[in-house]
Design a protein around this motif. Sequence first.
Motif, PDB file in Angstrom:
ATOM      1  N   ASN A  89     -19.625  10.139  12.426  1.00  0.00           N
ATOM      2  CA  ASN A  89     -20.617   9.324  13.142  1.00  0.00           C
ATOM      3  C   ASN A  89     -19.925   8.855  13.880  1.00  0.00           C
ATOM      4  OD1 ASN A  89     -22.613   7.317  12.671  1.00  0.00           O
ATOM      5  ND2 ASN A  89     -21.640   5.864  12.389  1.00  0.00           N
ATOM      6  N   LEU A  90     -19.888   9.770  15.149  1.00  0.00           N
ATOM      7  CA  LEU A  90     -18.879   9.410  16.305  1.00  0.00           C
ATOM      8  C   LEU A  90     -20.545   8.658  17.069  1.00  0.00           C
ATOM      9  CD1 LEU A  90     -17.079  12.564  17.773  1.00  0.00           C
ATOM     10  CD2 LEU A  90     -16.538  10.302  16.000  1.00  0.00           C
ATOM     11  N   ARG A  91     -19.645   8.194  17.973  1.00  0.00           N
ATOM     12  CA  ARG A  91     -20.510   6.819  18.890  1.00  0.00           C
ATOM     13  C   ARG A  91     -19.374   6.483  19.963  1.00  0.00           C
ATOM     14  NH1 ARG A  91     -25.098   5.595  16.331  1.00  0.00           N
ATOM     15  NH2 ARG A  91     -25.082   5.546  13.731  1.00  0.00           N
ATOM     16  N   LYS A  92     -20.326   6.532  21.015  1.00  0.00           N
ATOM     17  CA  LYS A  92     -19.458   6.238  22.898  1.00  0.00           C
ATOM     18  C   LYS A  92     -20.870   5.860  24.113  1.00  0.00           C
ATOM     19  CE  LYS A  92     -16.664   6.075  25.572  1.00  0.00           C
ATOM     20  NZ  LYS A  92     -15.737   5.161  25.463  1.00  0.00           N
ATOM     21  N   SER A  93     -20.808   4.443  23.945  1.00  0.00           N
ATOM     22  CA  SER A  93     -21.264   4.254  25.085  1.00  0.00           C
ATOM     23  C   SER A  93     -20.237   3.804  25.774  1.00  0.00           C
ATOM     24  CB  SER A  93     -21.886   2.345  24.082  1.00  0.00           C
ATOM     25  OG  SER A  93     -22.808   2.674  23.409  1.00  0.00           O
ATOM     26  N   PHE A  94     -21.300   3.676  27.751  1.00  0.00           N
ATOM     27  CA  PHE A  94     -20.573   3.191  28.908  1.00  0.00           C
ATOM     28  C   PHE A  94     -21.897   2.289  29.086  1.00  0.00           C
ATOM     29  CE2 PHE A  94     -19.444   7.799  28.173  1.00  0.00           C
ATOM     30  CZ  PHE A  94     -18.543   7.776  28.136  1.00  0.00           C
ATOM     31  N   GLY A 102     -23.528   9.205  16.575  1.00  0.00           N
ATOM     32  CA  GLY A 102     -24.033   9.166  15.199  1.00  0.00           C
ATOM     33  C   GLY A 102     -23.987  10.810  15.478  1.00  0.00           C
ATOM     34  N   VAL A 103     -23.230  11.367  15.708  1.00  0.00           N
ATOM     35  CA  VAL A 103     -22.773  13.082  16.183  1.00  0.00           C
ATOM     36  C   VAL A 103     -22.046  13.214  15.001  1.00  0.00           C
ATOM     37  CG1 VAL A 103     -21.405  15.261  16.913  1.00  0.00           C
ATOM     38  CG2 VAL A 103     -23.592  13.368  18.375  1.00  0.00           C
ATOM     39  N   SER A 104     -21.825  14.148  14.102  1.00  0.00           N
ATOM     40  CA  SER A 104     -21.008  14.165  12.450  1.00  0.00           C
ATOM     41  C   SER A 104     -20.552  16.173  13.024  1.00  0.00           C
ATOM     42  CB  SER A 104     -21.393  13.831  11.912  1.00  0.00           C
ATOM     43  OG  SER A 104     -20.991  12.242  11.444  1.00  0.00           O
ATOM     44  N   LEU A 105     -19.342  16.586  12.946  1.00  0.00           N
ATOM     45  CA  LEU A 105     -19.539  17.553  12.603  1.00  0.00           C
ATOM     46  C   LEU A 105     -17.842  18.018  12.075  1.00  0.00           C
ATOM     47  CD1 LEU A 105     -16.930  19.248  14.844  1.00  0.00           C
ATOM     48  CD2 LEU A 105     -18.754  18.485  16.400  1.00  0.00           C
ATOM     49  N   GLU A 106     -17.917  19.500  11.659  1.00  0.00           N
ATOM     50  CA  GLU A 106     -17.049  19.957  10.421  1.00  0.00           C
ATOM     51  C   GLU A 106     -16.381  21.305  11.685  1.00  0.00           C
ATOM     52  OE1 GLU A 106     -16.599  20.259   6.671  1.00  0.00           O
ATOM     53  OE2 GLU A 106     -16.786  18.271   6.927  1.00  0.00           O
ATOM     54  N   VAL A 284     -24.111  26.911  14.999  1.00  0.00           N
ATOM     55  CA  VAL A 284     -24.391  26.512  16.519  1.00  0.00           C
ATOM     56  C   VAL A 284     -24.922  24.745  15.923  1.00  0.00           C
ATOM     57  CG1 VAL A 284     -24.482  28.294  17.774  1.00  0.00           C
ATOM     58  CG2 VAL A 284     -26.827  26.810  16.193  1.00  0.00           C
ATOM     59  N   MET A 285     -24.093  23.989  16.659  1.00  0.00           N
ATOM     60  CA  MET A 285     -25.083  22.741  16.775  1.00  0.00           C
ATOM     61  C   MET A 285     -26.031  22.367  18.150  1.00  0.00           C
ATOM     62  SD  MET A 285     -23.059  19.572  16.031  1.00  0.00           S
ATOM     63  CE  MET A 285     -22.902  19.757  14.602  1.00  0.00           C
ATOM     64  N   PHE A 286     -26.930  21.723  17.968  1.00  0.00           N
ATOM     65  CA  PHE A 286     -28.212  20.910  19.260  1.00  0.00           C
ATOM     66  C   PHE A 286     -27.971  19.980  19.505  1.00  0.00           C
ATOM     67  CE2 PHE A 286     -29.629  25.532  19.275  1.00  0.00           C
ATOM     68  CZ  PHE A 286     -30.170  25.692  20.717  1.00  0.00           C
ATOM     69  N   ILE A 287     -27.076  19.447  20.705  1.00  0.00           N
ATOM     70  CA  ILE A 287     -27.095  17.980  20.926  1.00  0.00           C
ATOM     71  C   ILE A 287     -28.179  17.643  21.963  1.00  0.00           C
ATOM     72  CG2 ILE A 287     -25.695  16.344  21.725  1.00  0.00           C
ATOM     73  CD1 ILE A 287     -23.312  17.409  20.449  1.00  0.00           C
TER      74      ILE A 287
END
Length: 322
Positions: A89-94, A102-106, A284-287
């Motif tokens: 659940n990665l969130r990053k705001s500037f 809300g990115v999750s990965l392994e 692969v993971m598409f963002i």
Amino acid sequence: MRVLPVDGHRQEGHEGDSAQTSDQDWQHWQHRKNPHDQFDAFPGARRLAPSRVPGLESTRLKRAPGEDSEPTLTASSPEPVTPVVVARNLRKSFGNVTALDGVSLELGRGEILGLLGPNGAGKTTTIQLLLGLTTPSEGEIRLFGLDLTRHRREILQRVNFSSTYVSLPSNLTVWENLNVFARLYGVRDPRRKVGELLDLFGIPEVRNRVTGALSSGQQTRIHLAKALINDPEILFLDEPTASLDPDISAKVREVLRQVRTERGVSMIYTSHNMAEVELMCDRVMFISGGRVVTEGTPAEIVKRASSRSLEDLFISIARERA
């Protein structure tokens, strides 16, 4: 306070596992073993020491029957076991801009994960978060089972990074640049290690040349050599063949696959070359727009999207956000 090594930059950090990072932090890693033996991707290149990673002994690169192109990974490729990277659940705001939402990965040991998406999708931000170069607004990151916030220094000794878009000091020779990193990361025999890596990438002749005078393709291979200086367990590769001609690109891919096969190195791999992604990546993971759109093996996601190819799917995702 201690000054830590990074790609042409300096940063200051507090001693101890609880060191925090700022959004401008840039840093790296340490050493393990030296490559040896003969490897034929580049003339005179050397083979890396065999892996001792369990489950990788049967991994082989094979050509399909009648195939003349590059070898492809077969079903004997290593199955991911305990993840070496887990992000939740990665969130990053500037400011008012949300770069990740809300990115999750392994990432499994010995696995190559393609991180794909159009420009501005959030790929670079994801890699920066996983390296501890910037801090997430929300979410959790663990590498090797360790919390990145609390064990950042220990983790970064075991990973490395290469990008076509990061420059080494242009006024230093190739030897001087690589020797600096080798010594900062505790390599026992920098002269030997640097020589072996230059051989591995087929550019021993540039050793004493000024880095700024090299072609873009030579500089790309110097960055890849730098990324292997500490024999990392995880490699973050940002478009590693972007400036290479087709022949050298193929040879670099062979080197990277050899590193994966023989050392069990895990990789997160970004590229806009979908043919290369299909050759290199297990998953692969598409963002897009800071969110995960789809993930799976290249074949799975193409089938799921009823698309003709990975490239057509990429174009479709990019145009939906336009």
